[in-house]
Design a protein around this motif. Structure first.
Motif, mmCIF file in Angstrom:
data_model
loop_
_atom_site.group_PDB
_atom_site.id
_atom_site.type_symbol
_atom_site.label_atom_id
_atom_site.label_comp_id
_atom_site.label_asym_id
_atom_site.label_seq_id
_atom_site.Cartn_x
_atom_site.Cartn_y
_atom_site.Cartn_z
ATOM 1 N N ALA A 39 0.855 -1.184 0.000
ATOM 2 C CA ALA A 39 0.000 0.000 0.000
ATOM 3 C C ALA A 39 0.890 1.233 0.000
ATOM 4 C CB ALA A 39 -0.898 -0.012 1.229
ATOM 5 N N SER A 40 0.400 2.286 -0.622
ATOM 6 C CA SER A 40 1.210 3.502 -0.681
ATOM 7 C C SER A 40 0.386 4.718 -0.279
ATOM 8 C CB SER A 40 1.785 3.697 -2.086
ATOM 9 O OG SER A 40 0.745 3.868 -3.015
ATOM 10 N N ALA A 41 1.118 5.728 0.177
ATOM 11 C CA ALA A 41 0.490 6.979 0.606
ATOM 12 C C ALA A 41 1.323 8.146 0.089
ATOM 13 C CB ALA A 41 0.391 7.041 2.130
ATOM 14 N N ALA A 42 0.666 9.283 -0.062
ATOM 15 C CA ALA A 42 1.351 10.518 -0.464
ATOM 16 C C ALA A 42 1.030 11.578 0.577
ATOM 17 C CB ALA A 42 0.883 10.967 -1.841
ATOM 18 N N VAL A 43 2.071 12.243 1.067
ATOM 19 C CA VAL A 43 1.870 13.338 2.006
ATOM 20 C C VAL A 43 2.295 14.635 1.334
ATOM 21 C CG1 VAL A 43 2.147 11.885 4.043
ATOM 22 C CG2 VAL A 43 4.115 13.087 3.118
ATOM 23 N N GLY A 44 1.634 15.711 1.698
ATOM 24 C CA GLY A 44 1.963 16.995 1.090
ATOM 25 C C GLY A 44 1.234 18.118 1.792
ATOM 26 N N PHE A 45 1.174 19.245 1.118
ATOM 27 C CA PHE A 45 0.610 20.450 1.723
ATOM 28 C C PHE A 45 -0.329 21.133 0.739
ATOM 29 C CE2 PHE A 45 4.789 19.616 3.411
ATOM 30 C CZ PHE A 45 4.557 19.621 4.772
ATOM 31 N N LEU A 46 -1.450 21.611 1.253
ATOM 32 C CA LEU A 46 -2.369 22.451 0.489
ATOM 33 C C LEU A 46 -2.364 23.817 1.158
ATOM 34 C CD1 LEU A 46 -5.502 20.151 -0.001
ATOM 35 C CD2 LEU A 46 -3.836 20.822 -1.735
ATOM 36 N N LEU A 47 -2.125 24.852 0.368
ATOM 37 C CA LEU A 47 -2.124 26.218 0.900
ATOM 38 C C LEU A 47 -3.332 26.950 0.353
ATOM 39 C CD1 LEU A 47 1.128 25.448 0.432
ATOM 40 C CD2 LEU A 47 1.299 27.703 1.386
ATOM 41 N N GLN A 48 -4.014 27.706 1.225
ATOM 42 C CA GLN A 48 -5.132 28.513 0.741
ATOM 43 C C GLN A 48 -4.613 29.571 -0.211
ATOM 44 O OE1 GLN A 48 -7.248 29.787 4.299
ATOM 45 N NE2 GLN A 48 -8.752 28.180 3.966
ATOM 46 N N GLU A 49 -3.442 30.112 0.074
ATOM 47 C CA GLU A 49 -2.813 31.099 -0.798
ATOM 48 C C GLU A 49 -1.312 30.828 -0.817
ATOM 49 O OE1 GLU A 49 -3.904 35.203 -0.086
ATOM 50 O OE2 GLU A 49 -5.684 34.522 0.990
ATOM 51 N N THR A 50 -0.707 30.888 -1.988
ATOM 52 C CA THR A 50 0.737 30.681 -2.093
ATOM 53 C C THR A 50 1.494 32.000 -2.031
ATOM 54 O OG1 THR A 50 0.590 30.700 -4.499
ATOM 55 C CG2 THR A 50 0.515 28.545 -3.402
ATOM 56 N N GLU A 51 0.737 33.103 -2.049
ATOM 57 C CA GLU A 51 1.336 34.431 -1.970
ATOM 58 C C GLU A 51 0.568 35.243 -0.939
ATOM 59 O OE1 GLU A 51 1.264 37.633 -5.275
ATOM 60 O OE2 GLU A 51 2.936 36.281 -5.757
#
Length: 165
Positions: A39-51
């Motif tokens: 099984a595999s997973a991906a972790v990361g980040f979601l930003l409401q605004e990048t600037e």
């Protein structure tokens, strides 16, 4: 009619050979090859605004997405404390001074996706990154097997605050 010792030995060998052939034939005919896939997973980040502007709140979601139901999650997040000041986060996230620990263990909720809100304050103009340190640990909900994990990095551009004249 008596069988000699040689004949008896030959019959035993023939019998054993026949049994082995029957077992192998059944295994080939009825057996299915086992396919093991991790099984595999991906972790990361979601930003409401990048600037954002210096002084603004930066809302970041640390995300975990997997192809199977997720159980426990343990990860360390790195950020530059010269550019971002940690304010608050979901109850499973704690830390400061450039390092946060995500510790979501013994959870009863199993889903293929998890989100953890982290709030920072942008301190000064520049570009900075938020990333995962080392190898995060994500476990399957059923069986508690560790998944293979890939990760991504998030970038935030901080602009100078508007000055009132």
């Amino acid at each position: 009619m008596h069988e000699s010792g040689e004949e008896r030995e030959m019959l035993k060998k023939l019998f054993k050979f026949s049994i082995i052939c029957i077992i192998l034939t059944a295994a080939v005919r009825f057996g299915r090859p086992l396919q093991a896939s991790a099984a595999s997973a991906a972790v990361g980040f979601l930003l409401q605004e990048t600037e954002v502007m210096a002084g603004d709140t930066v809302n970041v979601y640390f995300t975990v997405d997997a192809d199977e139901a997720i159980g426990d999650v343990e990860a360390y997040i790195s950020y530059d404390s010269d550019y971002l000041e940690f304010r608050l986060a979901s109850s499973n996230v704690a830390g400061g001074d450039g390092v946060l620990k995500v510790s979501d263990v013994f959870t009863s909720v199993a889903d293929t996706s998890k989100r953890y809100l982290i709030k920072f304050t942008a301190l000064q103009p520049g570009t900075t990154q938020i990333s995962v340190m080392n190898q995060p640990k994500v476990y399957q909900a059923e069986g508690a097997q560790q998944m293979s994990v890939s990760s991504t990095v998030a970038s935030v551009a901080i602009l100078p605050a508007l000055s009132l004249s």
